[in-house]
Motif scaffolding. Structure first.
Motif, PDB file in Angstrom:
ATOM      1  N   TYR A   1     -28.495  28.085   5.433  1.00  0.00           N
ATOM      2  CA  TYR A   1     -27.599  27.920   6.573  1.00  0.00           C
ATOM      3  C   TYR A   1     -27.588  26.456   6.984  1.00  0.00           C
ATOM      4  CZ  TYR A   1     -25.378  28.982  11.024  1.00  0.00           C
ATOM      5  OH  TYR A   1     -24.502  29.042  12.077  1.00  0.00           O
ATOM      6  N   ASP A   2     -26.394  25.896   7.145  1.00  0.00           N
ATOM      7  CA  ASP A   2     -26.249  24.511   7.569  1.00  0.00           C
ATOM      8  C   ASP A   2     -26.097  24.484   9.087  1.00  0.00           C
ATOM      9  OD1 ASP A   2     -25.780  21.863   7.887  1.00  0.00           O
ATOM     10  OD2 ASP A   2     -24.006  21.771   6.597  1.00  0.00           O
ATOM     11  N   VAL A   3     -27.109  23.964   9.776  1.00  0.00           N
ATOM     12  CA  VAL A   3     -27.086  23.980  11.231  1.00  0.00           C
ATOM     13  C   VAL A   3     -26.096  22.970  11.799  1.00  0.00           C
ATOM     14  CG1 VAL A   3     -29.416  24.877  11.484  1.00  0.00           C
ATOM     15  CG2 VAL A   3     -29.071  22.427  11.321  1.00  0.00           C
ATOM     16  N   ILE A   4     -25.745  21.948  11.042  1.00  0.00           N
ATOM     17  CA  ILE A   4     -24.790  20.956  11.522  1.00  0.00           C
ATOM     18  C   ILE A   4     -23.374  21.535  11.500  1.00  0.00           C
ATOM     19  CG2 ILE A   4     -23.842  18.648  11.175  1.00  0.00           C
ATOM     20  CD1 ILE A   4     -26.798  18.670  11.978  1.00  0.00           C
ATOM     21  N   LYS A   5     -22.999  22.136  10.379  1.00  0.00           N
ATOM     22  CA  LYS A   5     -21.660  22.716  10.243  1.00  0.00           C
ATOM     23  C   LYS A   5     -21.566  24.122  10.825  1.00  0.00           C
ATOM     24  CE  LYS A   5     -20.604  20.269   5.977  1.00  0.00           C
ATOM     25  NZ  LYS A   5     -20.298  20.442   4.558  1.00  0.00           N
ATOM     26  N   GLN A   6     -22.691  24.722  11.141  1.00  0.00           N
ATOM     27  CA  GLN A   6     -22.757  26.080  11.676  1.00  0.00           C
ATOM     28  C   GLN A   6     -22.112  27.090  10.724  1.00  0.00           C
ATOM     29  OE1 GLN A   6     -24.244  27.116  14.745  1.00  0.00           O
ATOM     30  NE2 GLN A   6     -25.164  25.120  14.490  1.00  0.00           N
ATOM     31  N   CYS A   7     -22.502  27.014   9.450  1.00  0.00           N
ATOM     32  CA  CYS A   7     -21.986  27.969   8.475  1.00  0.00           C
ATOM     33  C   CYS A   7     -23.002  28.135   7.351  1.00  0.00           C
ATOM     34  CB  CYS A   7     -20.648  27.502   7.903  1.00  0.00           C
ATOM     35  SG  CYS A   7     -20.761  25.990   6.953  1.00  0.00           S
ATOM     36  N   TYR A   8     -22.846  29.220   6.590  1.00  0.00           N
ATOM     37  CA  TYR A   8     -23.706  29.457   5.439  1.00  0.00           C
ATOM     38  C   TYR A   8     -23.259  28.578   4.279  1.00  0.00           C
ATOM     39  CZ  TYR A   8     -25.815  33.483   7.696  1.00  0.00           C
ATOM     40  OH  TYR A   8     -26.504  34.280   8.554  1.00  0.00           O
ATOM     41  N   LEU A   9     -24.203  28.193   3.443  1.00  0.00           N
ATOM     42  CA  LEU A   9     -23.885  27.346   2.298  1.00  0.00           C
ATOM     43  C   LEU A   9     -23.169  28.129   1.209  1.00  0.00           C
ATOM     44  CD1 LEU A   9     -27.212  25.345   2.092  1.00  0.00           C
ATOM     45  CD2 LEU A   9     -25.057  24.637   3.108  1.00  0.00           C
ATOM     46  N   ASP A  10     -23.504  29.399   1.060  1.00  0.00           N
ATOM     47  CA  ASP A  10     -22.872  30.252   0.065  1.00  0.00           C
ATOM     48  C   ASP A  10     -21.544  30.774   0.625  1.00  0.00           C
ATOM     49  OD1 ASP A  10     -22.352  31.902  -2.081  1.00  0.00           O
ATOM     50  OD2 ASP A  10     -23.741  33.471  -1.452  1.00  0.00           O
ATOM     51  N   PRO A  11     -20.416  30.493  -0.026  1.00  0.00           N
ATOM     52  CA  PRO A  11     -19.114  30.940   0.508  1.00  0.00           C
ATOM     53  C   PRO A  11     -19.004  32.461   0.626  1.00  0.00           C
ATOM     54  CG  PRO A  11     -18.805  29.371  -1.275  1.00  0.00           C
ATOM     55  CD  PRO A  11     -20.262  29.683  -1.222  1.00  0.00           C
ATOM     56  N   ASN A  12     -19.604  33.200  -0.289  1.00  0.00           N
ATOM     57  CA  ASN A  12     -19.553  34.662  -0.213  1.00  0.00           C
ATOM     58  C   ASN A  12     -20.310  35.172   1.011  1.00  0.00           C
ATOM     59  OD1 ASN A  12     -18.102  34.755  -2.612  1.00  0.00           O
ATOM     60  ND2 ASN A  12     -19.957  34.874  -3.846  1.00  0.00           N
ATOM     61  N   LYS A  13     -21.472  34.568   1.270  1.00  0.00           N
ATOM     62  CA  LYS A  13     -22.264  34.970   2.419  1.00  0.00           C
ATOM     63  C   LYS A  13     -21.542  34.614   3.723  1.00  0.00           C
ATOM     64  CE  LYS A  13     -27.088  34.919   3.742  1.00  0.00           C
ATOM     65  NZ  LYS A  13     -28.407  34.364   3.476  1.00  0.00           N
ATOM     66  N   GLU A  14     -20.874  33.456   3.738  1.00  0.00           N
ATOM     67  CA  GLU A  14     -20.120  33.046   4.923  1.00  0.00           C
ATOM     68  C   GLU A  14     -18.940  33.986   5.173  1.00  0.00           C
ATOM     69  OE1 GLU A  14     -18.914  31.040   8.269  1.00  0.00           O
ATOM     70  OE2 GLU A  14     -20.803  30.870   7.200  1.00  0.00           O
ATOM     71  N   GLU A  15     -18.244  34.372   4.105  1.00  0.00           N
ATOM     72  CA  GLU A  15     -17.112  35.299   4.239  1.00  0.00           C
ATOM     73  C   GLU A  15     -17.579  36.655   4.767  1.00  0.00           C
ATOM     74  OE1 GLU A  15     -13.418  36.729   4.423  1.00  0.00           O
ATOM     75  OE2 GLU A  15     -13.926  34.663   3.935  1.00  0.00           O
ATOM     76  N   LEU A  16     -18.699  37.146   4.253  1.00  0.00           N
ATOM     77  CA  LEU A  16     -19.255  38.414   4.722  1.00  0.00           C
ATOM     78  C   LEU A  16     -19.629  38.318   6.200  1.00  0.00           C
ATOM     79  CD1 LEU A  16     -20.278  41.276   4.058  1.00  0.00           C
ATOM     80  CD2 LEU A  16     -22.472  40.224   3.485  1.00  0.00           C
ATOM     81  N   TYR A  17     -20.227  37.207   6.595  1.00  0.00           N
ATOM     82  CA  TYR A  17     -20.600  37.023   8.000  1.00  0.00           C
ATOM     83  C   TYR A  17     -19.362  36.985   8.892  1.00  0.00           C
ATOM     84  CZ  TYR A  17     -22.189  34.770  12.249  1.00  0.00           C
ATOM     85  OH  TYR A  17     -22.422  34.464  13.566  1.00  0.00           O
TER      86      TYR A  17
END
Length: 115
Positions: free
Chosen positions: A54-70
Motif C-alpha cells: 500500500y502506498d501511503v502517499i498516493k493512498q492506493c494499493y500498488l497492485d492494480p487488481n487489489k486496488e480495483e477490488l478495494y
C-alpha cells in the motif's frame, strides 16, 4: 592450578571482526556501522512494502487488481451504508417528514415511503 580450566586459553585464537567489549568493529568501525544501519533500514522498508503493498502517499494499493477490488468493495459498501441504521429506528421516526423529503429544497429523499 594448571589443571584449572578457567585459566586455559581457547585453541581458536583468531581475532573477530566485532569486539563485544568495546561494541565496535576492529577495523573501519564508522563505515561498517553506517553500512549496517543503512542495510537494516533498507531491509525494514522492503519488509513493509512486501507485507502491505500500500502506498501511503498516493493512498492506493500498488497492485492494480487489489486496488480495483478495494474500490469495488467500497462502492458496494457505500450503497448500503446507513440502511440498517434507518431500519432500527421506530416507525414514527422513520416516516417523519424530514426523513422522506428535504424541507428546504423539497427534494424527495425516499419516494417509496412518501407515496
Amino acid at each position: 592450578v594448571e589443571d584449572d580450566l578457567s585459566y586455559k586459553q581457547h585453541k581458536n585464537n583468531k581475532r573477530r571482526e566485532f569486539d563485544i567489549l568495546t561494541n565496535k568493529y576492529v577495523e573501519n568501525h564508522e563505515e561498517r556501522a553506517q553500512h549496517e544501519r543503512d542495510s537494516a533500514i533498507h531491509r525494514a522498508i522492503e519488509q513493509v512494502w512486501d507485507q502491505t503493498g500500500y502506498d501511503v502517499i498516493k493512498q492506493c494499493y500498488l497492485d492494480p487488481n487489489k486496488e480495483e477490488l478495494y474500490q469495488q468493495t467500497m462502492h458496494d459498501f457505500s450503497k448500503s451504508f446507513g440502511v440498517q441504521q434507518l431500519s432500527r429506528l421506530p416507525k414514527g421516526a422513520r416516516n417523519r417528514e424530514g426523513m422522506l423529503y428535504d424541507i428546504t429544497s423539497n427534494a424527495v429523499r425516499d419516494p417509496e415511503r412518501l407515496a
